[in-house]
Design a protein around this motif. Sequence first.
Motif, PDB file in Angstrom:
ATOM      1  N   PHE A 403       0.988  -1.115  -0.017  1.00 47.80           N
ATOM      2  CA  PHE A 403      -0.079   0.033  -0.089  1.00 47.80           C
ATOM      3  C   PHE A 403       0.906   1.315  -0.119  1.00 47.80           C
ATOM      4  CE2 PHE A 403      -3.591  -2.559   2.326  1.00 47.80           C
ATOM      5  CZ  PHE A 403      -4.228  -2.666   1.126  1.00 47.80           C
ATOM      6  N   ALA A 404       1.834   1.217   1.002  1.00 47.59           N
ATOM      7  CA  ALA A 404       2.675   2.350   0.928  1.00 47.59           C
ATOM      8  C   ALA A 404       3.418   2.782  -0.323  1.00 47.59           C
ATOM      9  CB  ALA A 404       3.747   2.199   2.020  1.00 47.59           C
ATOM     10  N   LEU A 405       3.927   1.875  -1.113  1.00 47.45           N
ATOM     11  CA  LEU A 405       4.724   1.972  -2.209  1.00 47.45           C
ATOM     12  C   LEU A 405       3.681   2.570  -3.354  1.00 47.45           C
ATOM     13  CD1 LEU A 405       7.215  -1.028  -1.860  1.00 47.45           C
ATOM     14  CD2 LEU A 405       7.946   1.385  -1.987  1.00 47.45           C
ATOM     15  N   GLU A 406       2.533   1.715  -3.479  1.00 54.70           N
ATOM     16  CA  GLU A 406       1.592   2.241  -4.468  1.00 54.70           C
ATOM     17  C   GLU A 406       1.236   3.758  -4.280  1.00 54.70           C
ATOM     18  OE1 GLU A 406      -0.825   1.423  -7.834  1.00 54.70           O
ATOM     19  OE2 GLU A 406       0.809   0.439  -6.822  1.00 54.70           O
ATOM     20  N   ARG A 407       1.126   4.055  -2.879  1.00 58.68           N
ATOM     21  CA  ARG A 407       0.882   5.480  -2.650  1.00 58.68           C
ATOM     22  C   ARG A 407       2.193   6.693  -2.934  1.00 58.68           C
ATOM     23  NH1 ARG A 407      -0.673   5.642   3.614  1.00 58.68           N
ATOM     24  NH2 ARG A 407      -1.323   7.978   2.921  1.00 58.68           N
ATOM     25  N   GLY A 408       3.166   5.833  -3.362  1.00 58.82           N
ATOM     26  CA  GLY A 408       4.313   6.781  -3.714  1.00 58.82           C
ATOM     27  C   GLY A 408       4.999   7.329  -2.357  1.00 58.82           C
ATOM     28  N   ILE A 409       5.114   6.249  -1.573  1.00 60.13           N
ATOM     29  CA  ILE A 409       5.802   6.624  -0.235  1.00 60.13           C
ATOM     30  C   ILE A 409       7.034   5.524  -0.037  1.00 60.13           C
ATOM     31  CG2 ILE A 409       5.728   6.663   2.188  1.00 60.13           C
ATOM     32  CD1 ILE A 409       2.717   7.287   2.044  1.00 60.13           C
ATOM     33  N   PRO A 410       8.279   5.721   0.523  1.00 62.19           N
ATOM     34  CA  PRO A 410       9.160   4.899   0.466  1.00 62.19           C
ATOM     35  C   PRO A 410       9.042   3.969   1.540  1.00 62.19           C
ATOM     36  CG  PRO A 410       9.997   7.170   0.632  1.00 62.19           C
ATOM     37  CD  PRO A 410       8.660   7.327   0.886  1.00 62.19           C
ATOM     38  N   ALA A 411       9.178   2.644   1.209  1.00 64.33           N
ATOM     39  CA  ALA A 411       9.089   1.557   2.182  1.00 64.33           C
ATOM     40  C   ALA A 411       9.666   0.315   1.587  1.00 64.33           C
ATOM     41  CB  ALA A 411       7.714   1.281   2.292  1.00 64.33           C
ATOM     42  N   ILE A 412      10.086  -0.495   2.418  1.00 65.18           N
ATOM     43  CA  ILE A 412      10.689  -1.825   2.377  1.00 65.18           C
ATOM     44  C   ILE A 412      10.293  -2.965   3.078  1.00 65.18           C
ATOM     45  CG2 ILE A 412      12.835  -0.860   1.455  1.00 65.18           C
ATOM     46  CD1 ILE A 412      14.251  -1.589   3.906  1.00 65.18           C
ATOM     47  N   LEU A 413      10.298  -4.101   2.705  1.00 68.92           N
ATOM     48  CA  LEU A 413       9.742  -5.301   3.584  1.00 68.92           C
ATOM     49  C   LEU A 413      11.082  -5.749   4.469  1.00 68.92           C
ATOM     50  CD1 LEU A 413       7.814  -7.155   0.978  1.00 68.92           C
ATOM     51  CD2 LEU A 413       7.076  -6.389   3.031  1.00 68.92           C
ATOM     52  N   SER A 414      11.036  -5.660   5.652  1.00 67.96           N
ATOM     53  CA  SER A 414      12.001  -5.876   6.706  1.00 67.96           C
ATOM     54  C   SER A 414      11.549  -6.235   7.971  1.00 67.96           C
ATOM     55  CB  SER A 414      13.027  -5.041   6.837  1.00 67.96           C
ATOM     56  OG  SER A 414      14.390  -5.418   7.471  1.00 67.96           O
ATOM     57  N   VAL A 415      12.135  -6.929   8.533  1.00 61.70           N
ATOM     58  CA  VAL A 415      11.849  -7.358  10.055  1.00 61.70           C
ATOM     59  C   VAL A 415      13.219  -7.338  11.035  1.00 61.70           C
ATOM     60  CG1 VAL A 415      12.225  -9.800   9.526  1.00 61.70           C
ATOM     61  CG2 VAL A 415      10.498  -9.259  11.395  1.00 61.70           C
ATOM     62  N   MET A 416      12.854  -7.120  12.216  1.00 63.70           N
ATOM     63  CA  MET A 416      13.833  -7.139  13.323  1.00 63.70           C
ATOM     64  C   MET A 416      13.768  -8.615  13.965  1.00 63.70           C
ATOM     65  SD  MET A 416      14.047  -3.395  14.893  1.00 63.70           S
ATOM     66  CE  MET A 416      15.355  -3.642  15.292  1.00 63.70           C
ATOM     67  N   GLY A 417      14.538  -9.450  13.233  1.00 63.60           N
ATOM     68  CA  GLY A 417      14.779 -10.822  13.794  1.00 63.60           C
ATOM     69  C   GLY A 417      15.861 -11.091  14.430  1.00 63.60           C
ATOM     70  N   THR A 418      16.756 -11.811  13.697  1.00 64.50           N
ATOM     71  CA  THR A 418      17.945 -12.262  13.883  1.00 64.50           C
ATOM     72  C   THR A 418      19.298 -11.705  13.215  1.00 64.50           C
ATOM     73  OG1 THR A 418      18.207 -14.135  12.102  1.00 64.50           O
ATOM     74  CG2 THR A 418      16.790 -14.860  14.265  1.00 64.50           C
ATOM     75  N   LYS A 419      18.945 -10.863  12.400  1.00 68.04           N
ATOM     76  CA  LYS A 419      20.109 -10.401  11.545  1.00 68.04           C
ATOM     77  C   LYS A 419      19.847  -8.839  11.636  1.00 68.04           C
ATOM     78  CE  LYS A 419      20.092 -14.272   8.333  1.00 68.04           C
ATOM     79  NZ  LYS A 419      20.195 -14.721   7.005  1.00 68.04           N
ATOM     80  N   ARG A 420      21.082  -8.066  11.270  1.00 66.80           N
ATOM     81  CA  ARG A 420      21.178  -6.661  11.556  1.00 66.80           C
ATOM     82  C   ARG A 420      20.600  -6.140  10.290  1.00 66.80           C
ATOM     83  NH1 ARG A 420      27.587  -5.128  12.565  1.00 66.80           N
ATOM     84  NH2 ARG A 420      27.681  -5.751  15.018  1.00 66.80           N
ATOM     85  N   LEU A 421      19.780  -4.887  10.508  1.00 65.31           N
ATOM     86  CA  LEU A 421      19.082  -4.124   9.445  1.00 65.31           C
ATOM     87  C   LEU A 421      20.247  -4.004   8.334  1.00 65.31           C
ATOM     88  CD1 LEU A 421      17.083  -1.839  11.602  1.00 65.31           C
ATOM     89  CD2 LEU A 421      16.189  -3.905  10.346  1.00 65.31           C
ATOM     90  N   LEU A 422      19.885  -3.702   7.061  1.00 67.07           N
ATOM     91  CA  LEU A 422      20.700  -3.564   5.888  1.00 67.07           C
ATOM     92  C   LEU A 422      21.153  -1.922   5.868  1.00 67.07           C
ATOM     93  CD1 LEU A 422      18.867  -6.108   3.406  1.00 67.07           C
ATOM     94  CD2 LEU A 422      21.231  -6.515   4.876  1.00 67.07           C
ATOM     95  N   PHE A 423      21.427  -1.469   6.893  1.00 73.43           N
ATOM     96  CA  PHE A 423      22.186  -0.148   6.826  1.00 73.43           C
ATOM     97  C   PHE A 423      23.345  -0.007   7.595  1.00 73.43           C
ATOM     98  CE2 PHE A 423      17.349  -0.046   7.694  1.00 73.43           C
ATOM     99  CZ  PHE A 423      16.967   0.140   6.482  1.00 73.43           C
ATOM    100  N   PRO A 424      24.281   1.022   7.303  1.00 76.01           N
ATOM    101  CA  PRO A 424      25.551   1.310   7.842  1.00 76.01           C
ATOM    102  C   PRO A 424      25.048   1.851   9.516  1.00 76.01           C
ATOM    103  CG  PRO A 424      25.418   2.752   5.871  1.00 76.01           C
ATOM    104  CD  PRO A 424      23.928   2.107   5.924  1.00 76.01           C
ATOM    105  N   SER A 425      26.226   1.841   9.921  1.00 73.45           N
ATOM    106  CA  SER A 425      26.023   2.446  11.593  1.00 73.45           C
ATOM    107  C   SER A 425      25.898   3.859  11.478  1.00 73.45           C
ATOM    108  CB  SER A 425      27.150   1.833  12.384  1.00 73.45           C
ATOM    109  OG  SER A 425      28.396   2.637  12.053  1.00 73.45           O
ATOM    110  N   ALA A 426      25.218   4.457  12.468  1.00 76.03           N
ATOM    111  CA  ALA A 426      25.214   5.826  12.856  1.00 76.03           C
ATOM    112  C   ALA A 426      24.770   6.500  11.310  1.00 76.03           C
ATOM    113  CB  ALA A 426      26.426   6.341  13.490  1.00 76.03           C
ATOM    114  N   VAL A 427      23.716   6.173  10.949  1.00 77.85           N
ATOM    115  CA  VAL A 427      23.142   7.123   9.809  1.00 77.85           C
ATOM    116  C   VAL A 427      21.621   7.805  10.026  1.00 77.85           C
ATOM    117  CG1 VAL A 427      24.590   5.977   8.077  1.00 77.85           C
ATOM    118  CG2 VAL A 427      22.307   4.888   8.748  1.00 77.85           C
ATOM    119  N   PHE A 428      20.951   7.424  10.708  1.00 80.47           N
ATOM    120  CA  PHE A 428      19.576   7.933  10.901  1.00 80.47           C
ATOM    121  C   PHE A 428      19.580   9.096  11.785  1.00 80.47           C
ATOM    122  CE2 PHE A 428      18.716   3.739   9.038  1.00 80.47           C
ATOM    123  CZ  PHE A 428      17.876   4.161   8.254  1.00 80.47           C
TER     124      PHE A 428
END
Length: 769
Positions: A403-428
């Motif tokens: 829904f978010a992407l069809e609306r034109g809003i940035p979004a990805i499918l991800s979950v906080m599970g057993t692995k690190r998020l696919l981003f560098p450190s100290a960026v947000f």
Amino acid sequence: MAQGKYSRGDGRKSSSYCSTVSIVVFVVFCLVGIWTFMSSMVPVQNSDLTSEEPVSQVKQMVTGNDSRQDISGGLLEDPTNGDGNTRNDQNIVEKESGNTVNENQEEVVIKESSDSEQTESEERLDENKSESVEGEKKSEMKESQEGTKQEDKVHGQTVEEANEQNQDKHSKNNAAENNMEIQENDRGSDEVFPTGAQSELLNETTTQDGAWSTQARESQNEKESQQSSITKNQSGYSWKVCKVTAGPDYIPCLDNWQAIRKLPGMGHYEHRERHCPDEAPTCLVPLPEGYRSPVKWPTSREKIWYYNVPHTKLAEVKGHQNWVKVTGEYLSFPGGGTQFINGALHYIDFIQKSLPAIAWGKRSRVILDVGCGVASFGGFLFERDVVSMSFAPKDEHEAQVQFALERGIPAILSVMGTKRLLFPSAVFDLIHCARCRVPWHIEGGKLLLELNRVLRPGGYFVWSATPVYRKDSENVGIWKEMSKLTKSMCWDLVVIGKDKLNDVSAAIYRKPTSNVCYEKRPQNEPPLCKESDDPNAAWNVPLQACMHKVPVDASERGSRWPEQWPQRLEKPPYWLNSQVGVYGKGAPEDFTADYKHWKNVVSHSYLSGMGINWSSVRNVMDMNAVYGGFAAALKGLKVWVMNVVPIDSPDTLPIIYERGLFGMYHDWCQSFNTYPRTYDLLHADHVFSSIKKRCKLMAVVAEADRILRPEGKLIIRDNVETIGEIENVAKSLHWEIRLIYSKDNEGLLCVQKTMWRPTETETIMSAIA
């Protein structure tokens, strides 16, 4: 009288001299009569010659003598010259889908319609010309009869015709006006293109020279060989539709049921993480029945076509909280989410009112929205000059990210599970979590410590959840545990703001900017990570319940806050001073040259010369972002760009975040964490030539087809060999070839995906639930 002996009357000289006057008089009268007769024929001969002049002028293109021709569409205009002068070094071949390309690719062809009256005149002229000219004219007749494609098309004509028009425009104004008609939004085909390989980008001191003369006469045999190869291989591609449980929503790395069934457990959301099949699929995802072109931004933020995302579960479950509602043939988004049912803008302003230091769009530019729902929070932050990386899992909340992407809003499918998020450190700059049910306090705070890894020192965590304001035993217990954990992490609880309209509260924490608090803790809990632990490592790295020290050296990234937006977009980060850039020179010089290069390319080529209607473009992906220069050059447009840094490329993603943009790591031999049909434009700068060395090109193109919306564009910049391969594959997909350029060994290709799907199916066993 003597001249009469050499008259044009019969073309013959008198055989002897006559001595008698009578013979002389007779001859004179005969000559006068014949001369009078022949004189009456001269205007007809002159008329024929005049009518043939334009045709003879067609061949002047070959000589390239006139370097100041005003070519319709601006294809040959030098983008660096303000006077519209053209260059005679053009080397462009532009083709329309379905048209047969000249075998030796001799001509520079741009599409443009012409009046049927003019076409008929050209046809009559062709009757007296050579066979080769007849072929050219008949081809033009065919293009003209097809008519003008109004929106999103490249218009033009052959260079030979343009030369003819310019030479005749003063004497034939009507014909010139007909031939020079062009849509305003498609004017110009200036292409700023590298003069060398991508690795030599910073040596390209002439990237502003965007138009080249044709090299068809110089390399005719080579072009014939290339075209012959393309024709021969074209039948080698066979496509089928993926037959999978997910149907039109198939995501290979998230719908691998074969791998999911083998998992030992699901207590840590392992089943929502990436499990890519051994062989990337080469089939095509089907379209939903009734699919149509998406609603344009910003209207799409309020409503989308139901049949594009035909899911109603969220409307049934969350309709009373104003997430999404079914409204006729639309899905509408009247509010935002559980925590801001009265609208996202009020909630956004409430957060800044609670803590003015957040300063949306100035200090806080790039944020992470955890458990985003339909991403209304991120969608309305655009009005505050903020970009949000929103994510949520593919779970029982059916299609929330879609829904978010069809609306034109940035979004990805991800979950906080057993692995690190696919981003560098100290960026947000800020992390937000509204009503998210993530158990932050369990297992030593492992999940919250992952947010600590990606949060910038001095950045804020906004937690708007029931434990902050509800007083039942469960929520009170969670609040106590959360307070204990955040204190041990040295997070400072700055304020708890209360939103009376939505009857919610938000706790706002701040990450420390020094290591003093860590050193004064009575217990090393949570523990500090080992010095050898790389906080930037994110691809398939297991989560750890530890904290990394805060950078304190003035030359280290994260030791101080970036420039305010928008200054940070153009200024090289302070911590690049001692580093060598991607292209071999000093990093600041690399950064500046890259930005200048992409500003030239975007302004002189992509915005005016590609036939792209940018009002229909919202979701953009740069498949090989490097410094993020392409995204930065699009700043003035109403688009957002997902900057992807391939895992086998230099890790420049921290630089992208530092300049106020966002992105993620990815391996293009696997599927991306997004639903099908979610991007309007893909930009691939020297991507395919790199990844085809280690994975199948067909699979990568199939992935591009999966994530690209029908009618979406794919722009490829790569070596000529790779461009030829992709062109071949694109044709087999029934994509439209919008244009193709080449210079030396470098090329550019722009293609448009169509609604075509094959009739045969291929069952993907790993994706059958």
